[in-house]
Design an enzyme around this catalytic site. Structure first.
Site, short mmCIF file in Angstrom:
data_model
loop_
_atom_site.label_atom_id
_atom_site.label_comp_id
_atom_site.label_asym_id
_atom_site.label_seq_id
_atom_site.Cartn_x
_atom_site.Cartn_y
_atom_site.Cartn_z
N GLU A 7 6.35 -59.79 -59.72
CA GLU A 7 5.26 -60.54 -60.34
C GLU A 7 4.03 -60.65 -59.46
O GLU A 7 2.91 -60.72 -59.94
CB GLU A 7 5.75 -61.93 -60.72
N LYS A 8 4.24 -60.67 -58.14
CA LYS A 8 3.11 -60.78 -57.23
C LYS A 8 3.52 -60.20 -55.88
O LYS A 8 4.71 -59.97 -55.61
CB LYS A 8 2.66 -62.23 -57.09
N ASP A 102 9.24 -63.11 -63.57
CA ASP A 102 9.82 -64.45 -63.52
C ASP A 102 10.99 -64.58 -64.49
O ASP A 102 11.09 -63.86 -65.47
CB ASP A 102 8.73 -65.46 -63.89
N ASP A 104 11.81 -66.22 -66.99
CA ASP A 104 11.54 -66.91 -68.24
C ASP A 104 10.74 -65.97 -69.12
O ASP A 104 10.50 -64.82 -68.77
CB ASP A 104 10.80 -68.23 -68.02
N TYR A 291 10.29 -72.88 -55.03
CA TYR A 291 9.30 -72.60 -56.06
C TYR A 291 8.83 -73.89 -56.74
O TYR A 291 9.63 -74.67 -57.23
CB TYR A 291 9.92 -71.66 -57.09
N ARG A 293 6.65 -74.51 -59.50
CA ARG A 293 6.37 -74.66 -60.94
C ARG A 293 7.66 -74.76 -61.74
O ARG A 293 7.98 -73.92 -62.56
CB ARG A 293 5.53 -73.48 -61.42
#
Length: 694
Positions: A7-8, A102, A104, A291, A293
């Protein structure tokens, strides 16, 4: 060749570090011994095309709603385009792709959309981790937000209200919370109310159990009734009708979710939700906290084995009763969702170069984790009901802490658990025992208005949206499952409201601006569902059902398209303001939407809402076009209007020339609204009609 798409960059580096033998390259990390290359996104590399990209220029009322038959994606601004090219080149040699987004639905989407955009059809596997980033951009949001924002703006612009207005699935109901709170405060009228306190033997103080028929909204407003009761019990003997003693325990609160951390940081540290998230993200990047969030407070049982090492790393000297083997109810793998509760990782925070805010937020996370391994608070509650000869009942209650346990590190600021009200002291009594009332006094009180929202309390309201919904069925459904936005987006949504001047900060408080109040009032006048928190929370539920395979995407999107058509029509045609609208034919494009406006200097002029040509006033009608005025005749400015084009072959009115967002020229008729590309050989002539575009 296997390509892993994270993702990053930081996640890609972590994955490559586990694989070993890695070498950095431009836009990816090569692990040649494993025939694997690890690349990354920057969150969403792609974004939905703008409405104007679908219609070939400015979106006018006649285009609404814009509901694409085929959705278009395009690289975001910045370095996204370059990274998309890196991934495209890597896919040329790939035999397998691993989606490491991620854990989700958003993490799934942001990698999948790149693969779809680049036409990848090969083998794809999924790496399911629980410590990645996420954002929240949905096609449903695009449909409703973009179309409704444009429809609202066009309606208001036609009525002479300048500027752009925006509507959003989360933004608007959140603003409605602020507006409603402002109204509650503005319309609040304080009321005096009363209570009677009796002083009994043994330094016991008891409060009158006021009969329901004397209460108004739960308050005793009749002072005479209180005075009569105080007089009736003064010096009288009261019989203990009931006495109870109970012991109990209160375990430490669960680990922080992002929302709970933002609430605590707001109340205890005075930090905004945005600053708290930034600090928590800094801790995550420094690898000293997990993490941030997350909306799940539970922890995987598998992580319990690292407790002793983590406690040692974060420092627990002098804390009595600490037991690393203690297993709090927070350790429950079955309740862990995409992410677990926010805790320290076991890295020494002193070794990291952290900002002041990050250090303060880490102290909250550290404290929360340590409390999990401390004994529960043990207490005893006592309650007594007294009856006087006059028949009046009084109640006394006390809560006695037997062992403080984890509350040595702070117990009340989290709001965990309702503590029994303690009124004076309450000794051990026996039913039937008689005590004399030595004095009775009237307690005069006054109601206070609700407090303005802070970052912490607003996020709490967004999370607990069910409390603000009156429909019982909807309230029950929303209680456990929904909120406005997600843990990752609530802080940014507050900032959006402030940036768009719908809200403002006053020290720690957040207030709606006049513009924000006006927006909510207009929407509630014609489309109240757009400001209803229950509506947007149910949409979030529907998206969760799709992610879990319980509902089909097609049905959801069809419902969103139907709702968008209805809302767009309502916002375009509804009377949002009391302004009187005067429209005339446009001398430039022949359309009928040239409206009268007032300039900054107070002068009257006219502007076409379609071609944007501007005209001076000639007896209440459009006069000379501004750019046609000779120097010295006032104005002299060149309008942003498009140039006049050839005659329309259908209605014989003049077309006007404009450009798409990408700079391509086209012609539009202000009468029949037809659109043409310029002729390929002569750009001054009409070419293929818009519908014939290939």
């Amino acid at each position: 060749m296997r390509i892993i798409i994270a993702e990053k960059p930081s996640v890609a580096q972590a994955v490559a570090g586990v694989l070993g033998g890695s070498k950095k390259a431009d836009g990816y990390i090569d692990c040649p011994s494993l025939k694997t290359r690890v690349t990354w996104c920057f969150g969403h590399l792609l974004e939905q095309a703008k409405p104007e990209d679908y219609v070939g220029g400015r979106v006018d009322s006649k285009h609404l709603p814009v509901i694409p038959d085929r959705w278009q994606l395009q690289p975001r601004d910045g370095g996204a385009g370059k990274q998309v090219k890196v991934i495209r080149d890597l896919l040329k040699d790939a035999t397998e792709v691993v989606n490491a987004g991620d854990a989700d639905r958003e993490g799934q989407l942001l990698v999948d959309e790149v693969l779809l955009y680049l036409g990848w059809k090969g083998k794809t596997s999924r790496l399911w981790l629980s410590s990645l980033d996420d954002e929240s951009v949905q096609r449903a949001d695009w449909l409703m937000g973009m179309n409704c924002s444009i429809a609202l703006s066009r309606n208001l612009q036609a009525a002479g209200v300048q500027g752009a207005w925006s509507v959003g699935r989360v933004q608007t109901p959140t603003l409605a919370l602020l507006v409603d709170r402002k109204r509650e405060i503005d319309h609040f009228k304080p009321r005096d109310h009363y209570q009677v306190e009796a002083a009994l033997e043994g330094d016991t103080r008891a409060l009158w159990q006021i009969p329901e028929d004397l209460l108004v909204d739960g308050l005793l407003l009749d002072k005479a009734a209180a005075e009569a009761v105080a007089k009736a019990v003064q010096g009288q003997k009261a019989v203990v009708e009931k006495f109870t003693r109970k012991t109990g325990e209160r375990a430490a609160p669960l680990p922080y979710t992002l929302g709970a951390l933002q609430k605590a940081a707001s109340s205890r540290l005075g930090l905004s939700a945005k600053d708290t998230l930034a600090a928590a993200q800094e801790l995550y990047e420094a690898k000293v906290a997990t993490y941030p969030r997350t909306d799940c407070p539970y922890l995987p049982v598998e992580m319990h084995g690292a407790a002793a090492a983590i406690l040692n790393a974060i420092g627990t000297e002098g804390i009595a009763g600490l037991d690393p083997t203690r297993k709090h109810a927070a350790w429950n793998s079955g309740k862990v969702e995409a992410h677990h509760g926010l805790i320290p990782t076991g890295q020494n925070p002193d070794a990291a170069s952290l900002s002041v805010d990050a250090k303060r937020v880490f102290d909250l996370i550290r404290e929360s984790y340590i409390r999990l391994f401390m004994p529960p608070e043990k207490f005893e509650t006592r309650e007594a009901i007294f009856v006087f000869p006059s028949g009046e009942r009084f109640r006394a209650a006390a809560r006695i802490v037997l062992e403080p346990g984890w509350t040595k590190l702070g117990g009340q600021e989290e709001g965990e658990g309702e503590l029994v009200e303690a009124v004076g002291k309450l000794p051990i009594l026996a039913e039937g025992q008689v005590l004399t009332c030595s004095a009775a006094q009237i307690l005069s009180k006054r109601t206070t208005p609700p407090k303005p929202y802070t970052d912490g309390t607003l996020i709490a309201a967004m999370t607990g949206v069910h409390k603000l919904v009156t429909d019982p069925k909807l309230k029950a459904r929303l209680k456990e499952t929904s909120g406005l936005g997600t843990e990752a987006t609530r802080a940014s949504m507050i900032e959006v409201l402030i940036t768009r001047e719908y809200a403002e900060r006053r020290k720690k408080e957040i207030h709606p601006t006049d513009r924000g109040v006006q927006l909510i009032d207009m929407l509630r006048k014609v489309a109240p569902d757009l400001a209803d928190p229950g509506t947007t929370a149910l949409q979030e539920d529907a998206l969760a059902d799709i992610a879990a395979g319980r509902a089909p995407l097609a049905a959801f999107m069809q419902a969103q398209a139907d709702a968008t058509r209805e809302f767009s029509r309502t916002l375009l045609e509804g009377k949002l303001t009391d302004a009187q609208l005067v429209m005339h034919a446009c001398p430039a494009c022949g359309g009928a939407r040239c409206v009268q406006r007032i300039s900054k200097t107070g002068g009257t002029y006219h502007r076409c809402l379609d071609c944007e040509a501007a005209f001076g006033d000639d007896g209440g009608k459009p006069g000379k076009r501004f750019e046609d005025k000779p120097a010295g005749e006032g104005g002299g400015k060149t309008s942003r209007a498009a140039a006049i084009g050839p005659e329309c072959p259908s209605c014989k009115k003049l077309t006007f020339k404009s450009e798409t967002k990408t700079g391509k020229a086209y012609y539009r008729c202000g009468g029949c609204k037809g659109v043409w590309w310029p002729d390929r050989k002569d750009e001054g002539k009409l070419g293929a009609k818009w519908e014939e575009r290939k």
